[in-house]
Motif scaffolding. Structure first.
Motif, PDB file in Angstrom:
ATOM      1  N   LEU A   1       6.781   1.153 -10.822  1.00  0.00           N
ATOM      2  CA  LEU A   1       6.560   1.913 -12.059  1.00  0.00           C
ATOM      3  C   LEU A   1       5.460   1.300 -12.916  1.00  0.00           C
ATOM      4  O   LEU A   1       4.769   2.024 -13.646  1.00  0.00           O
ATOM      5  CB  LEU A   1       7.866   2.069 -12.839  1.00  0.00           C
ATOM      6  N   LEU A   2       5.270  -0.019 -12.826  1.00  0.00           N
ATOM      7  CA  LEU A   2       4.139  -0.630 -13.532  1.00  0.00           C
ATOM      8  C   LEU A   2       2.813  -0.180 -12.921  1.00  0.00           C
ATOM      9  O   LEU A   2       1.803  -0.072 -13.602  1.00  0.00           O
ATOM     10  CB  LEU A   2       4.240  -2.154 -13.515  1.00  0.00           C
ATOM     11  N   GLY A   3       2.819   0.083 -11.620  1.00  0.00           N
ATOM     12  CA  GLY A   3       1.605   0.533 -10.955  1.00  0.00           C
ATOM     13  C   GLY A   3       1.391   2.030 -11.009  1.00  0.00           C
ATOM     14  O   GLY A   3       0.290   2.526 -10.784  1.00  0.00           O
ATOM     15  N   TRP A   4       2.450   2.776 -11.304  1.00  0.00           N
ATOM     16  CA  TRP A   4       2.402   4.239 -11.299  1.00  0.00           C
ATOM     17  C   TRP A   4       1.790   4.745 -12.599  1.00  0.00           C
ATOM     18  O   TRP A   4       1.818   4.095 -13.620  1.00  0.00           O
ATOM     19  CB  TRP A   4       3.816   4.790 -11.154  1.00  0.00           C
ATOM     20  N   GLY A   5       1.266   5.929 -12.547  1.00  0.00           N
ATOM     21  CA  GLY A   5       0.765   6.565 -13.756  1.00  0.00           C
ATOM     22  C   GLY A   5      -0.616   7.132 -13.561  1.00  0.00           C
ATOM     23  O   GLY A   5      -1.142   7.198 -12.443  1.00  0.00           O
ATOM     24  N   GLU A   6      -1.203   7.546 -14.668  1.00  0.00           N
ATOM     25  CA  GLU A   6      -2.526   8.159 -14.609  1.00  0.00           C
ATOM     26  C   GLU A   6      -3.561   7.209 -14.011  1.00  0.00           C
ATOM     27  O   GLU A   6      -4.419   7.599 -13.238  1.00  0.00           O
ATOM     28  CB  GLU A   6      -2.950   8.594 -16.018  1.00  0.00           C
ATOM     29  N   ASN A   7      -3.471   5.957 -14.408  1.00  0.00           N
ATOM     30  CA  ASN A   7      -4.384   4.940 -13.868  1.00  0.00           C
ATOM     31  C   ASN A   7      -3.607   4.072 -12.889  1.00  0.00           C
ATOM     32  O   ASN A   7      -3.110   3.008 -13.237  1.00  0.00           O
ATOM     33  CB  ASN A   7      -4.961   4.074 -15.000  1.00  0.00           C
ATOM     34  N   LEU A   8      -3.485   4.544 -11.653  1.00  0.00           N
ATOM     35  CA  LEU A   8      -2.729   3.810 -10.648  1.00  0.00           C
ATOM     36  C   LEU A   8      -3.256   2.392 -10.486  1.00  0.00           C
ATOM     37  O   LEU A   8      -4.458   2.176 -10.421  1.00  0.00           O
ATOM     38  CB  LEU A   8      -2.822   4.524  -9.296  1.00  0.00           C
ATOM     39  N   SER A   9      -2.338   1.449 -10.433  1.00  0.00           N
ATOM     40  CA  SER A   9      -2.711   0.052 -10.231  1.00  0.00           C
ATOM     41  C   SER A   9      -2.329  -0.351  -8.811  1.00  0.00           C
ATOM     42  O   SER A   9      -1.145  -0.536  -8.507  1.00  0.00           O
ATOM     43  CB  SER A   9      -1.989  -0.841 -11.244  1.00  0.00           C
ATOM     44  N   ALA A  10      -3.314  -0.486  -7.961  1.00  0.00           N
ATOM     45  CA  ALA A  10      -3.056  -0.858  -6.568  1.00  0.00           C
ATOM     46  C   ALA A  10      -2.351  -2.211  -6.482  1.00  0.00           C
ATOM     47  O   ALA A  10      -1.500  -2.410  -5.607  1.00  0.00           O
ATOM     48  CB  ALA A  10      -4.358  -0.881  -5.780  1.00  0.00           C
ATOM     49  N   GLN A  11      -2.664  -3.127  -7.403  1.00  0.00           N
ATOM     50  CA  GLN A  11      -2.051  -4.450  -7.353  1.00  0.00           C
ATOM     51  C   GLN A  11      -0.531  -4.357  -7.496  1.00  0.00           C
ATOM     52  O   GLN A  11       0.211  -4.982  -6.735  1.00  0.00           O
ATOM     53  CB  GLN A  11      -2.625  -5.369  -8.451  1.00  0.00           C
ATOM     54  N   TRP A  12      -0.061  -3.600  -8.487  1.00  0.00           N
ATOM     55  CA  TRP A  12       1.380  -3.451  -8.689  1.00  0.00           C
ATOM     56  C   TRP A  12       2.030  -2.707  -7.529  1.00  0.00           C
ATOM     57  O   TRP A  12       3.147  -3.040  -7.120  1.00  0.00           O
ATOM     58  CB  TRP A  12       1.689  -2.758 -10.013  1.00  0.00           C
ATOM     59  N   ILE A  13       1.344  -1.719  -6.995  1.00  0.00           N
ATOM     60  CA  ILE A  13       1.903  -0.979  -5.863  1.00  0.00           C
ATOM     61  C   ILE A  13       2.015  -1.902  -4.648  1.00  0.00           C
ATOM     62  O   ILE A  13       3.017  -1.860  -3.922  1.00  0.00           O
ATOM     63  CB  ILE A  13       1.074   0.287  -5.549  1.00  0.00           C
ATOM     64  N   TRP A  14       1.031  -2.781  -4.442  1.00  0.00           N
ATOM     65  CA  TRP A  14       1.127  -3.745  -3.347  1.00  0.00           C
ATOM     66  C   TRP A  14       2.319  -4.686  -3.552  1.00  0.00           C
ATOM     67  O   TRP A  14       3.011  -5.041  -2.592  1.00  0.00           O
ATOM     68  CB  TRP A  14      -0.162  -4.551  -3.203  1.00  0.00           C
ATOM     69  N   ILE A  15       2.551  -5.081  -4.793  1.00  0.00           N
ATOM     70  CA  ILE A  15       3.709  -5.945  -5.084  1.00  0.00           C
ATOM     71  C   ILE A  15       4.998  -5.190  -4.753  1.00  0.00           C
ATOM     72  O   ILE A  15       5.943  -5.760  -4.182  1.00  0.00           O
ATOM     73  CB  ILE A  15       3.679  -6.437  -6.545  1.00  0.00           C
ATOM     74  N   SER A  16       5.038  -3.890  -5.064  1.00  0.00           N
ATOM     75  CA  SER A  16       6.228  -3.103  -4.726  1.00  0.00           C
ATOM     76  C   SER A  16       6.409  -3.032  -3.205  1.00  0.00           C
ATOM     77  O   SER A  16       7.541  -3.010  -2.721  1.00  0.00           O
ATOM     78  CB  SER A  16       6.166  -1.707  -5.355  1.00  0.00           C
ATOM     79  N   VAL A  17       5.311  -3.023  -2.460  1.00  0.00           N
ATOM     80  CA  VAL A  17       5.390  -3.030  -0.991  1.00  0.00           C
ATOM     81  C   VAL A  17       6.079  -4.312  -0.518  1.00  0.00           C
ATOM     82  O   VAL A  17       6.903  -4.279   0.405  1.00  0.00           O
ATOM     83  CB  VAL A  17       3.986  -2.887  -0.347  1.00  0.00           C
ATOM     84  N   ILE A  18       5.767  -5.430  -1.148  1.00  0.00           N
ATOM     85  CA  ILE A  18       6.389  -6.706  -0.770  1.00  0.00           C
ATOM     86  C   ILE A  18       7.898  -6.634  -0.965  1.00  0.00           C
ATOM     87  O   ILE A  18       8.676  -7.032  -0.092  1.00  0.00           O
ATOM     88  CB  ILE A  18       5.775  -7.874  -1.559  1.00  0.00           C
ATOM     89  N   PHE A  19       8.325  -6.089  -2.114  1.00  0.00           N
ATOM     90  CA  PHE A  19       9.766  -5.985  -2.366  1.00  0.00           C
ATOM     91  C   PHE A  19      10.426  -5.001  -1.409  1.00  0.00           C
ATOM     92  O   PHE A  19      11.548  -5.234  -0.938  1.00  0.00           O
ATOM     93  CB  PHE A  19      10.042  -5.606  -3.823  1.00  0.00           C
ATOM     94  N   LEU A  20       9.730  -3.924  -1.100  1.00  0.00           N
ATOM     95  CA  LEU A  20      10.249  -2.954  -0.135  1.00  0.00           C
ATOM     96  C   LEU A  20      10.403  -3.619   1.238  1.00  0.00           C
ATOM     97  O   LEU A  20      11.411  -3.416   1.933  1.00  0.00           O
ATOM     98  CB  LEU A  20       9.314  -1.747  -0.061  1.00  0.00           C
ATOM     99  N   LEU A  21       9.428  -4.430   1.607  1.00  0.00           N
ATOM    100  CA  LEU A  21       9.502  -5.154   2.875  1.00  0.00           C
ATOM    101  C   LEU A  21      10.678  -6.138   2.876  1.00  0.00           C
ATOM    102  O   LEU A  21      11.404  -6.248   3.878  1.00  0.00           O
ATOM    103  CB  LEU A  21       8.183  -5.898   3.114  1.00  0.00           C
ATOM    104  N   LEU A  22      10.912  -6.826   1.775  1.00  0.00           N
ATOM    105  CA  LEU A  22      12.051  -7.751   1.677  1.00  0.00           C
ATOM    106  C   LEU A  22      13.377  -7.003   1.805  1.00  0.00           C
ATOM    107  O   LEU A  22      14.316  -7.501   2.453  1.00  0.00           O
ATOM    108  CB  LEU A  22      11.988  -8.532   0.360  1.00  0.00           C
ATOM    109  N   ILE A  23      13.456  -5.821   1.203  1.00  0.00           N
ATOM    110  CA  ILE A  23      14.673  -5.006   1.320  1.00  0.00           C
ATOM    111  C   ILE A  23      14.935  -4.682   2.786  1.00  0.00           C
ATOM    112  O   ILE A  23      16.041  -4.870   3.296  1.00  0.00           O
ATOM    113  CB  ILE A  23      14.540  -3.704   0.492  1.00  0.00           C
ATOM    114  N   GLU A  24      13.903  -4.192   3.459  1.00  0.00           N
ATOM    115  CA  GLU A  24      14.079  -3.754   4.847  1.00  0.00           C
ATOM    116  C   GLU A  24      14.309  -4.930   5.797  1.00  0.00           C
ATOM    117  O   GLU A  24      15.104  -4.809   6.741  1.00  0.00           O
ATOM    118  CB  GLU A  24      12.881  -2.912   5.292  1.00  0.00           C
ATOM    119  N   LEU A  25      13.648  -6.050   5.570  1.00  0.00           N
ATOM    120  CA  LEU A  25      13.874  -7.223   6.422  1.00  0.00           C
ATOM    121  C   LEU A  25      15.292  -7.763   6.252  1.00  0.00           C
ATOM    122  O   LEU A  25      15.939  -8.140   7.239  1.00  0.00           O
ATOM    123  CB  LEU A  25      12.841  -8.317   6.128  1.00  0.00           C
ATOM    124  N   SER A  26      15.772  -7.787   5.019  1.00  0.00           N
ATOM    125  CA  SER A  26      17.138  -8.273   4.808  1.00  0.00           C
ATOM    126  C   SER A  26      18.136  -7.334   5.479  1.00  0.00           C
ATOM    127  O   SER A  26      19.146  -7.787   6.032  1.00  0.00           O
ATOM    128  CB  SER A  26      17.446  -8.431   3.317  1.00  0.00           C
TER     129      SER A  26
END
Length: 190
Positions: free
Chosen positions: A23-48
């Protein structure tokens, strides 16, 4: 608290962190950095999720508690992901409700079965559902990343909806249908 249970429980930490980053990366001005961080957490969820069962079996620590706790943590982490997509406007509330109701009814079935003295283990349809939900979550986040980088070949809308809407809708339908694989054989519990 054994290592497998700790892996399972970690999803309860990673999922809210996914929401915050996305959500920090979402919005009118998408922030790729925050979305990449969300990918890391998504990966941790799936690996666990992928390794908690492997760890439990390898250490001979498969327990009835783990058989119940794992699907609860799965549900909470995935509900958090789909709730995030709903808050972002990628999916409407009624698709989120499909996931929420299915998982809530499954928890009810597990409790009723436990009262009856049985533990409901994961079925093939449930495992397929988990894989589809995981892949779809990564695809939706990937679409958002492609928008952040302005890739011209990924549309921002299909039929008036975010492309992720169509992916999540398909998985939501399968998710609801997969519940029948659990409810029909367990009907005597009710």
């Amino acid at each position: 608290m054994n290592p497998a249970t700790m892996l399972t429980a970690s999803r309860l930490l990673w999922a809210p962190l996914f929401t915050i980053a996305f959500l920090l990366g979402w919005g009118e001005n998408l922030s790729a950095q925050w979305i990449w961080i969300s990918v890391i957490f998504l990966l941790l969820i799936e690996l666990s999720d992928a390794f908690d069962g492997i760890v439990a079996r390898s250490r001979q620590e498969v327990t009835d508690f783990g058989k119940i706790f794992d699907p609860v943590c799965d549900s909470l982490s995935r509900q958090t992901i789909f709730l995030t997509f709903m808050v972002a406007g990628i999916i409407p509330w009624w698709i989120f409700i499909m996931f929420l109701y299915r998982d809530s009814l499954m928890m009810f079935l597990r409790v009723m079965s436990a009262v009856d003295g049985t533990v409901i283990a994961a079925r093939k349809s449930g495992k397929i559902k988990v894989i589809l939900q995981a892949v779809t979550s990564f695809l939706v986040v990937g679409i958002v990343l492609s928008h952040a980088y302005n890739f011209p070949f990924i549309p921002r809308s299909i039929g008036g909806q975010h492309p992720g809407f169509w992916l999540v809708l398909t998985v939501a339908i399968f998710t609801v249908l997969s519940a029948f694989d659990y409810f029909i054989p367990a009907w005597s519990v009710f």
